[in-house]
Design a protein around this motif. Structure first.
Motif, PDB file in Angstrom:
ATOM      1  N   LEU A   1      97.582  54.163  65.662  1.00  0.00           N
ATOM      2  CA  LEU A   1      98.601  53.273  66.219  1.00  0.00           C
ATOM      3  C   LEU A   1      98.580  51.879  65.588  1.00  0.00           C
ATOM      4  O   LEU A   1      99.500  51.088  65.827  1.00  0.00           O
ATOM      5  CB  LEU A   1      98.399  53.136  67.730  1.00  0.00           C
ATOM      6  N   THR A   2      97.547  51.558  64.828  1.00  0.00           N
ATOM      7  CA  THR A   2      97.495  50.249  64.181  1.00  0.00           C
ATOM      8  C   THR A   2      98.599  50.154  63.139  1.00  0.00           C
ATOM      9  O   THR A   2      98.894  51.123  62.447  1.00  0.00           O
ATOM     10  CB  THR A   2      96.127  50.024  63.510  1.00  0.00           C
ATOM     11  N   GLY A   3      99.181  48.978  63.023  1.00  0.00           N
ATOM     12  CA  GLY A   3     100.323  48.827  62.124  1.00  0.00           C
ATOM     13  C   GLY A   3     100.011  48.179  60.798  1.00  0.00           C
ATOM     14  O   GLY A   3     100.918  47.941  59.997  1.00  0.00           O
ATOM     15  N   ASN A   4      98.732  47.885  60.537  1.00  0.00           N
ATOM     16  CA  ASN A   4      98.386  47.236  59.269  1.00  0.00           C
ATOM     17  C   ASN A   4      96.940  47.555  58.917  1.00  0.00           C
ATOM     18  O   ASN A   4      96.170  48.070  59.735  1.00  0.00           O
ATOM     19  CB  ASN A   4      98.603  45.721  59.359  1.00  0.00           C
ATOM     20  N   ALA A   5      96.583  47.261  57.661  1.00  0.00           N
ATOM     21  CA  ALA A   5      95.255  47.607  57.152  1.00  0.00           C
ATOM     22  C   ALA A   5      94.156  46.808  57.839  1.00  0.00           C
ATOM     23  O   ALA A   5      93.054  47.329  58.059  1.00  0.00           O
ATOM     24  CB  ALA A   5      95.208  47.390  55.638  1.00  0.00           C
ATOM     25  N   ARG A   6      94.417  45.541  58.190  1.00  0.00           N
ATOM     26  CA  ARG A   6      93.380  44.726  58.830  1.00  0.00           C
ATOM     27  C   ARG A   6      92.967  45.307  60.167  1.00  0.00           C
ATOM     28  O   ARG A   6      91.765  45.480  60.447  1.00  0.00           O
ATOM     29  CB  ARG A   6      93.880  43.295  59.036  1.00  0.00           C
TER      30      ARG A   6
END
Length: 363
Positions: free
Chosen positions: A170-175
């Motif tokens: 569900l995370t939207g970015n690499a960080r």
């Protein structure tokens, strides 16, 4: 700091908070204590109680008020039903107020008789695992709070492998993907991860060129002062090995942050990429906001510390020696391992079924 309604500093409360900094308490601890003390002082001020000389009845009334008074709404829209504090939360607030009064008594601001009524001697008939009662049992008598609700001990929450995969998906970015994964695989505390510097990330197969004899990819966790207030709880530095997939996620994150000019040269590992000020170290509230968003999307509770419990549970079930798990988690005492010994419903059922089969075979 704690201020009055007239925006004046409360000197005794501020000195107490300063004493917490002197022993390197985390920013979160200081913030929580400040809010609890302010709540106690406000309660006393509204009711005309001298906060330095409360009676046992007045403190008991404060404890019950904490659970009976509705909480203020979080946003602009009032909730359909009022929210109330739990009894364990009220216990924590009164415990902090008692500790504050105890501190003030050492400075002569609070009479000793006030502090004496807050605690009573308690004999430990059954000592907790790992607790040293002394050769002659001299440490079996401890101080117990006189004013508190009797509440059941909550079970420690953790996330399954499937739930962790859901969160990372569900995370939207690499960080954010790297942050969630690093917490899950290292079992590190959120303060430890937010305090990481680039020099702590030894992701080479051989780190001797970096002056490190540790083999394979690993992360160094060190206690140091950080501008974002992040603090490693353990005073002893440690290293935690990681797998190559974690190294790959870090590379993706490095590529992402290099596109933000303000973040490219930042020394801290986790920095702001999507909110101002860009390039500044990520703070506790930023991590909390991230997990709150992920929890809403996933439909289950998710907090950073739950990933620490998950890592410990995974290691223990995998047959890792408890001493090794203790070292990986950065615990100074084996007693601290107790919260991480989780069992699943399937494991408990299998144990009961094995017992039943044994009983039938013996009859």
């Amino acid at each position: 700091m704690v201020i009055s309604s007239g925006y004046e500093l409360h000197p005794e409360a501020c000195e107490f908070l300063e004493s917490l900094r002197a022993v390197d308490s985390s920013v979160n601890t200081e913030r929580n204590y400040a809010g609890r003390i302010a709540l106690y002082l406000s309660y006393c001020a509204v009711r005309g109680i001298d906060w330095t000389r409360p009676t046992l009845w007045q403190l008991s009334a404060f404890l019950h008020w904490l659970v009976e008074e509705p909480l203020p709404p979080r946003g602009r829209v009032a909730p359909s039903e009022p929210r109330y504090r739990e009894e364990k939360t009220a216990n924590a607030i009164v415990s902090t107020a008692s500790r504050f009064l105890d501190f003030c008594s050492t400075r002569g601001w609070v009479p000793l008789e006030v502090v004496n009524m807050l605690w009573e001697p308690k004999f430990l008939r059954h000592a907790p695992p790992g607790y040293d009662v002394g050769e002659d049992g001299q440490f079996r008598v401890v101080r117990a709070r006189t004013i508190k609700f009797r509440v059941a001990v909550d079970g420690y929450e953790w996330l399954s492998s499937e739930q962790i995969e859901t969160l990372t998906g569900l995370t939207g970015n690499a960080r954010d993907r790297f942050l969630v994964t690093l917490l899950a695989v290292t079992g590190a505390r959120i303060g430890e991860v937010l305090g990481l510097r680039r020099e702590d990330m030894h992701f080479l197969s051989d780190s001797r060129m970096l002056g490190c004899s540790e083999r394979g990819p690993h992360v160094h966790i060190r206690r140091r002062a950080n501008s974002n207030g992040a603090l490693a709880k353990s005073r002893q530095p440690r290293s935690v090995p990681v797998e190559t997939d974690v190294v790959g996620l870090y590379s993706e994150y490095q590529h992402e942050r290099d596109k933000v000019a303000e973040a490219a040269g930042a020394d801290m590992v986790f920095v702001n990429l999507f909110r101002q000020p860009l390039g500044e170290p990520m703070k506790y509230h930023g991590a909390k906001d991230l997990f709150d968003r992920l929890a809403r999307k996933a439909g289950f509770t998710a907090r950073p510390h739950m990933l620490r419990h998950s890592a410990a549970t995974r290691w223990i079930r995998g047959g890792t020696d408890p001493d090794v798990v203790q070292a990986l988690l950065g615990h100074a005492s084996g007693q601290s391992m107790e919260p991480y010994l989780h069992s699943t419903g399937e494991e408990r059922r299998e144990a009961v079924e094995r017992g039943a089969a044994h009983r039938k075979a013996s009859s």
